[in-house]
Design a protein around this motif. Structure first.
Motif, PDB file in Angstrom:
ATOM      1  N   ARG A   9       0.789  -1.228   0.000  1.00 54.64           N
ATOM      2  CA  ARG A   9       0.000   0.000   0.000  1.00 54.64           C
ATOM      3  C   ARG A   9       0.821   1.277   0.000  1.00 54.64           C
ATOM      4  O   ARG A   9       0.262   2.361  -0.175  1.00 54.64           O
ATOM      5  N   LEU A  10       2.123   1.184   0.225  1.00 52.42           N
ATOM      6  CA  LEU A  10       2.969   2.367   0.379  1.00 52.42           C
ATOM      7  C   LEU A  10       4.034   2.464  -0.700  1.00 52.42           C
ATOM      8  O   LEU A  10       4.583   1.446  -1.135  1.00 52.42           O
ATOM      9  N   ALA A  11       4.335   3.684  -1.077  1.00 47.20           N
ATOM     10  CA  ALA A  11       5.511   3.989  -1.889  1.00 47.20           C
ATOM     11  C   ALA A  11       6.397   4.878  -1.030  1.00 47.20           C
ATOM     12  O   ALA A  11       5.949   5.908  -0.531  1.00 47.20           O
ATOM     13  N   LEU A  12       7.627   4.453  -0.812  1.00 49.85           N
ATOM     14  CA  LEU A  12       8.597   5.243  -0.048  1.00 49.85           C
ATOM     15  C   LEU A  12       9.628   5.769  -1.027  1.00 49.85           C
ATOM     16  O   LEU A  12      10.269   5.003  -1.739  1.00 49.85           O
ATOM     17  N   ARG A  13       9.753   7.077  -1.053  1.00 51.90           N
ATOM     18  CA  ARG A  13      10.677   7.717  -1.977  1.00 51.90           C
ATOM     19  C   ARG A  13      11.545   8.711  -1.225  1.00 51.90           C
ATOM     20  O   ARG A  13      11.148   9.233  -0.185  1.00 51.90           O
ATOM     21  N   PRO A  14      12.741   8.971  -1.754  1.00 50.70           N
ATOM     22  CA  PRO A  14      13.575   9.975  -1.100  1.00 50.70           C
ATOM     23  C   PRO A  14      12.948  11.359  -1.227  1.00 50.70           C
ATOM     24  O   PRO A  14      12.278  11.656  -2.217  1.00 50.70           O
ATOM     25  N   HIS A  61      23.444   9.856   3.206  1.00 52.07           N
ATOM     26  CA  HIS A  61      24.333   9.142   4.125  1.00 52.07           C
ATOM     27  C   HIS A  61      25.327   8.331   3.290  1.00 52.07           C
ATOM     28  O   HIS A  61      24.932   7.382   2.610  1.00 52.07           O
ATOM     29  N   PRO A  62      26.607   8.697   3.322  1.00 54.13           N
ATOM     30  CA  PRO A  62      27.606   8.043   2.468  1.00 54.13           C
ATOM     31  C   PRO A  62      27.646   6.523   2.599  1.00 54.13           C
ATOM     32  O   PRO A  62      27.810   5.818   1.611  1.00 54.13           O
ATOM     33  N   CYS A  63      27.475   6.003   3.806  1.00 59.92           N
ATOM     34  CA  CYS A  63      27.552   4.553   3.981  1.00 59.92           C
ATOM     35  C   CYS A  63      26.366   3.828   3.340  1.00 59.92           C
ATOM     36  O   CYS A  63      26.468   2.649   3.020  1.00 59.92           O
ATOM     37  N   PHE A  64      25.255   4.513   3.137  1.00 62.02           N
ATOM     38  CA  PHE A  64      24.089   3.958   2.444  1.00 62.02           C
ATOM     39  C   PHE A  64      24.123   4.296   0.958  1.00 62.02           C
ATOM     40  O   PHE A  64      23.552   3.595   0.149  1.00 62.02           O
ATOM     41  N   GLY A  65      24.739   5.447   0.639  1.00 60.61           N
ATOM     42  CA  GLY A  65      24.687   5.939  -0.725  1.00 60.61           C
ATOM     43  C   GLY A  65      23.316   6.493  -1.064  1.00 60.61           C
ATOM     44  O   GLY A  65      22.954   6.602  -2.238  1.00 60.61           O
ATOM     45  N   THR A  66      22.565   6.838  -0.050  1.00 58.55           N
ATOM     46  CA  THR A  66      21.227   7.363  -0.262  1.00 58.55           C
ATOM     47  C   THR A  66      20.779   8.131   0.978  1.00 58.55           C
ATOM     48  O   THR A  66      21.542   8.309   1.914  1.00 58.55           O
ATOM     49  N   ARG A  67      19.554   8.557   0.968  1.00 63.28           N
ATOM     50  CA  ARG A  67      18.978   9.314   2.074  1.00 63.28           C
ATOM     51  C   ARG A  67      18.618   8.398   3.233  1.00 63.28           C
ATOM     52  O   ARG A  67      18.640   7.179   3.108  1.00 63.28           O
ATOM     53  N   GLY A  68      18.204   9.011   4.329  1.00 64.84           N
ATOM     54  CA  GLY A  68      17.785   8.237   5.494  1.00 64.84           C
ATOM     55  C   GLY A  68      16.352   8.536   5.909  1.00 64.84           C
ATOM     56  O   GLY A  68      15.854   7.981   6.872  1.00 64.84           O
ATOM     57  N   TYR A  69      15.696   9.439   5.165  1.00 64.98           N
ATOM     58  CA  TYR A  69      14.294   9.769   5.409  1.00 64.98           C
ATOM     59  C   TYR A  69      13.531   9.565   4.109  1.00 64.98           C
ATOM     60  O   TYR A  69      14.011   9.945   3.041  1.00 64.98           O
ATOM     61  N   TRP A  70      12.329   8.985   4.231  1.00 65.19           N
ATOM     62  CA  TRP A  70      11.566   8.594   3.050  1.00 65.19           C
ATOM     63  C   TRP A  70      10.153   9.141   3.133  1.00 65.19           C
ATOM     64  O   TRP A  70       9.433   8.889   4.103  1.00 65.19           O
ATOM     65  N   ALA A  71       9.762   9.886   2.112  1.00 67.70           N
ATOM     66  CA  ALA A  71       8.380  10.353   2.020  1.00 67.70           C
ATOM     67  C   ALA A  71       7.497   9.131   1.800  1.00 67.70           C
ATOM     68  O   ALA A  71       7.791   8.279   0.961  1.00 67.70           O
ATOM     69  N   ALA A  72       6.430   9.033   2.570  1.00 66.64           N
ATOM     70  CA  ALA A  72       5.500   7.912   2.461  1.00 66.64           C
ATOM     71  C   ALA A  72       4.253   8.383   1.730  1.00 66.64           C
ATOM     72  O   ALA A  72       3.602   9.342   2.155  1.00 66.64           O
ATOM     73  N   GLU A  73       3.948   7.706   0.635  1.00 69.78           N
ATOM     74  CA  GLU A  73       2.781   8.052  -0.158  1.00 69.78           C
ATOM     75  C   GLU A  73       1.907   6.822  -0.354  1.00 69.78           C
ATOM     76  O   GLU A  73       2.405   5.697  -0.409  1.00 69.78           O
ATOM     77  N   ASP A  74       0.626   7.060  -0.469  1.00 66.38           N
ATOM     78  CA  ASP A  74      -0.322   5.993  -0.779  1.00 66.38           C
ATOM     79  C   ASP A  74      -0.051   5.542  -2.209  1.00 66.38           C
ATOM     80  O   ASP A  74      -0.037   6.363  -3.130  1.00 66.38           O
ATOM     81  N   ARG A  75       0.166   4.242  -2.419  1.00 63.19           N
ATOM     82  CA  ARG A  75       0.503   3.742  -3.756  1.00 63.19           C
ATOM     83  C   ARG A  75      -0.624   3.951  -4.752  1.00 63.19           C
ATOM     84  O   ARG A  75      -0.375   4.103  -5.948  1.00 63.19           O
ATOM     85  N   ASN A  76      -1.857   3.928  -4.293  1.00 59.92           N
ATOM     86  CA  ASN A  76      -2.991   4.066  -5.215  1.00 59.92           C
ATOM     87  C   ASN A  76      -3.298   5.516  -5.566  1.00 59.92           C
ATOM     88  O   ASN A  76      -3.623   5.817  -6.707  1.00 59.92           O
ATOM     89  N   THR A  77      -3.200   6.400  -4.586  1.00 61.12           N
ATOM     90  CA  THR A  77      -3.616   7.791  -4.813  1.00 61.12           C
ATOM     91  C   THR A  77      -2.454   8.765  -4.923  1.00 61.12           C
ATOM     92  O   THR A  77      -2.636   9.877  -5.401  1.00 61.12           O
ATOM     93  N   GLY A  78      -1.285   8.383  -4.434  1.00 56.57           N
ATOM     94  CA  GLY A  78      -0.140   9.290  -4.405  1.00 56.57           C
ATOM     95  C   GLY A  78      -0.201  10.299  -3.275  1.00 56.57           C
ATOM     96  O   GLY A  78       0.658  11.170  -3.172  1.00 56.57           O
ATOM     97  N   ALA A  79      -1.203  10.191  -2.409  1.00 60.93           N
ATOM     98  CA  ALA A  79      -1.350  11.134  -1.300  1.00 60.93           C
ATOM     99  C   ALA A  79      -0.185  11.009  -0.327  1.00 60.93           C
ATOM    100  O   ALA A  79       0.245   9.900   0.009  1.00 60.93           O
ATOM    101  N   PHE A  80       0.321  12.149   0.128  1.00 63.94           N
ATOM    102  CA  PHE A  80       1.384  12.190   1.120  1.00 63.94           C
ATOM    103  C   PHE A  80       0.810  11.766   2.464  1.00 63.94           C
ATOM    104  O   PHE A  80      -0.159  12.343   2.953  1.00 63.94           O
ATOM    105  N   LEU A  81       1.399  10.737   3.081  1.00 67.16           N
ATOM    106  CA  LEU A  81       0.935  10.222   4.369  1.00 67.16           C
ATOM    107  C   LEU A  81       1.830  10.650   5.516  1.00 67.16           C
ATOM    108  O   LEU A  81       1.415  10.657   6.670  1.00 67.16           O
ATOM    109  N   GLY A  82       3.090  10.975   5.204  1.00 62.89           N
ATOM    110  CA  GLY A  82       4.056  11.326   6.236  1.00 62.89           C
ATOM    111  C   GLY A  82       5.436  10.864   5.799  1.00 62.89           C
ATOM    112  O   GLY A  82       5.744  10.872   4.603  1.00 62.89           O
ATOM    113  N   TRP A  83       6.254  10.451   6.756  1.00 63.21           N
ATOM    114  CA  TRP A  83       7.595   9.991   6.401  1.00 63.21           C
ATOM    115  C   TRP A  83       8.088   8.908   7.362  1.00 63.21           C
ATOM    116  O   TRP A  83       7.571   8.739   8.458  1.00 63.21           O
TER     117      TRP A  83
END
Length: 188
Positions: A9-14, A61-83
């Motif tokens: 149900r979730l899409a987590l994106r940087p 974060h260099p050791c991850f090569g990516t961010r450490g916080y992820w925007a959480a969106e509803d996969r069906n609607t794209g609505a922002f749910l939080g992080w």
């Protein structure tokens, strides 16, 4: 949208520079119920979001090569749910990460916090070199503690921290939970 992780149900994106339109973050951080165990429900200014929150959310974060916080969106609607937070405690090592989440009230009670947390933990142990996941909250935050338990984290300790400003419930201290890769594999 660059996707980091998807669940049923979730899409987590940087977070990206496009998130500089901070209205969704401002709404989240200005809901007194959402912020009750973080700052006592006090309002957050637009300037604080721009100068403090966004730089933290955009940090790589260099050791991850990516961010450490992820925007959480509803996969069906794209609505922002939080992080969700899944960030190394030390930028040089992915061994220990902190798990956290901040979801809007409309997302409460639907299992999103558990679903996103489990997916991040699984990815951390399988793909990111994580050895230990830790999470902390106020001792009186029963909802967050329940999410930690449902995701497999175990209670480690109660402790007291210095709060810049005491908020209701802070007199009961904080709690720490954790899950190690060994324990996760054992349960697997």
């Amino acid at each position: 949208m660059q996707l980091f992780l998807a669940t049923e149900r979730l899409a987590l994106r940087p977070f990206t520079e496009a998130d500089m339109d901070i209205d969704h973050l401002l709404a989240l951080d200005n809901d007194p119920d959402v912020m009750r165990y973080i700052n006592g429900g006090r309002p957050t200014t637009r300037e604080t979001i721009r100068s403090q929150t966004l730089p933290r959310l955009l940090h790589d974060h260099p050791c991850f090569g990516t961010r450490g916080y992820w925007a959480a969106e509803d996969r069906n609607t794209g609505a922002f749910l939080g992080w969700f937070e899944f960030r190394p405690l030390d930028d040089r090592s992915a061994a220990v990460v902190e798990l956290g989440y901040r979801l809007g009230k409309e997302a409460w009670g639907h299992g999103y916090a558990t679903e996103g947390s489990r997916a991040l933990i699984d990815k951390g142990f399988t793909d990111l070199g994580v050895a230990r996941v830790t999470a902390n909250t106020m001792a009186v935050n029963k909802g967050s503690r329940r999410v930690m338990e449902k995701t497999g984290l175990a209670f480690v300790r109660n402790y007291t921290d210095d709060w810049p400003e005491a908020i209701e419930g802070s007199e009961h201290g904080e709690v720490e939970y954790e899950l190690t890769r060994t324990e996760w594999e054992r349960r697997g």
